[in-house]
Enzyme design. Sequence first.
Site, PDB file in Angstrom:
ATOM      1  N   ARG A  58     -16.595 -20.971   1.425  1.00 19.84           N
ATOM      2  CA  ARG A  58     -15.873 -20.435   0.317  1.00 19.84           C
ATOM      3  C   ARG A  58     -16.476 -20.701  -1.123  1.00 19.84           C
ATOM      4  O   ARG A  58     -16.643 -21.851  -1.342  1.00 19.84           O
ATOM      5  CB  ARG A  58     -14.480 -21.308   0.331  1.00 19.84           C
ATOM      6  CG  ARG A  58     -13.409 -21.101  -0.731  1.00 19.84           C
ATOM      7  CD  ARG A  58     -12.153 -21.937  -0.199  1.00 19.84           C
ATOM      8  NE  ARG A  58     -11.219 -21.790  -1.395  1.00 19.84           N
ATOM      9  CZ  ARG A  58     -11.058 -22.428  -2.635  1.00 19.84           C
ATOM     10  NH1 ARG A  58     -12.023 -23.372  -2.795  1.00 19.84           N
ATOM     11  NH2 ARG A  58     -10.252 -22.155  -3.517  1.00 19.84           N
ATOM     12  N   LYS A 113     -18.063 -27.955  -7.214  1.00 17.66           N
ATOM     13  CA  LYS A 113     -17.162 -29.162  -6.875  1.00 17.66           C
ATOM     14  C   LYS A 113     -17.813 -30.160  -7.835  1.00 17.66           C
ATOM     15  O   LYS A 113     -19.028 -30.403  -8.206  1.00 17.66           O
ATOM     16  CB  LYS A 113     -16.628 -29.351  -5.786  1.00 17.66           C
ATOM     17  CG  LYS A 113     -15.528 -28.257  -5.183  1.00 17.66           C
ATOM     18  CD  LYS A 113     -15.058 -28.511  -3.844  1.00 17.66           C
ATOM     19  CE  LYS A 113     -14.063 -27.802  -3.792  1.00 17.66           C
ATOM     20  NZ  LYS A 113     -13.461 -28.133  -2.156  1.00 17.66           N
TER      21      LYS A 113
END
Lengths: 298, 226
Positions: free
Chosen positions: A267, A233
Amino acid sequence: MSDESAGPREPGPLRLRKSEFPPARTLIMAIVNRTPDSFYRPGITWDHQKAMERVHEIVAEGADILDVGGVPAKPGDEVTVTEEIRRTVPFIEAVRAAYPDLVISVDTFRHEVGRAACEAGADLLNDTWGGWDPRLAEVAAEFGVGIVCSHAGGLPPRTRPFRIAYEDVMTDVLEHVLSLAAKAERAGVDEARIIIDPAHDFGKNSWHSLEISRRLGEMTATGWPVLLSASHKDFVGETLGTSVDNRLAGTLAVAAVGAWLGARVFRVHNVTETRQALDVVGAIRGDVVPARMIRGLA
Amino acid sequence: MIAAAAVCPSPPLLARELTGRALVLPELRAACASAVTRLLAAGPGVVVVVGGGDATKSWDPGDRLDLSAWAPALGRRGTPGLPLALGLGAMLLDAAGYTGRRILQAVGAAEPAAACLELGASLPAEARRVALLVMGDASARRSPAAPGHFDERAGPFDLAVEQAFRDGDMATLAGLDATLANDLMATGRPAWQVLAGALRAGPAPTGEVLYADAPFGVGYLVAVLD
């Protein structure tokens, strides 16, 4: 914290599909997106066949959960409900047929998609946009599946944070996800199937994401299973000054800190590397028995 | 009298909990178990576990190995300070289901041969039928990957010891050079010499070597003498 929030609880087993996972067990949720334009390696599993091959890989690498998404988080061309279902549901059906026991999660903010996914065999609704569609929890209850209760800072789906500020981001996260967890329970979702997720980068700048990483222990202290979704991210990239393709080491660092602080579901895009990082942290914590110890013992 | 004797090595990795998920060296474990089974088949009135330690002393028969010294994560159990060799010997007896009388006898690592032989000579009087479980290791310098790296004298030294067990040749064990053994990190030397002291007064025993190898560069010998 409002009266409607779920209070602290004793950490218990996390129930997914037919399995029960004890608190000390870390689970890997592998991302396989059915999109042409997700941020990391866009379109790599857009093709059905490529996506199935990726599923075979992540299963072989030991993923515990498959997370299927049909809509990218970033703003872009509209993906209608019909189109999202077309992208995800036949794929979930195919995976379910190939892997009867694999835990399948669908990453969606729409109850219509959640319902169709559950009918196709999904076990978990990954509601990344923080309860934007309250009927998702009803679908989870109806089908006896799990739900991820996330914090997106109140932003509508597929929007970027614009100068977002919090008096205390972790307080906001806790209030929101515990409120969602309480609502899910009231809707009839099995409490052992509810997961909370601070949702790194969703409705947060990179400082906020670092803060929730640092204070993840406040979430795990609630006793609810915590999902950590930080793979590649922007906050990792901004911290390191690296492009999206050079964030694996940073991703693993976030996972390691999260595991140390008690997160249970991770995740990620990289299953093998994450499993290794989590197993070392687990061994340091005393939750994982090392593979083979010889050094100095011969 | 000495009814039977068994010789086993004493690497920490014999303790199952220390090696993690992997069962390390199953053949060595099987050989040790087999040697102890044969030792107990002699129907001893007492089993004397002999192993190297900091000092020559006997420990309480109820003492057990404290694995936390090697793996703190396992938590403190057993007796802090109990020598590894004695703890592993006790573990082998427990694993074999032995609940009879036992003596845990440490022999100091620096004990000269004469003292070891003398200690050994006192053991036959412990009971009408005494079994000796002798815990000791050969050289830790058998290969470049060995804990003590490679020493070309290690192989011949270990081979001579192995042959002595095979032949029931107590004189060779009694005559082992303590300085050389120390150089070669062969920590079993004092315990083997206690064995020699216990057996050399009687008729020469029949020896059988059940295991002789150095998979991690440390010589492991398993033998039965009866």
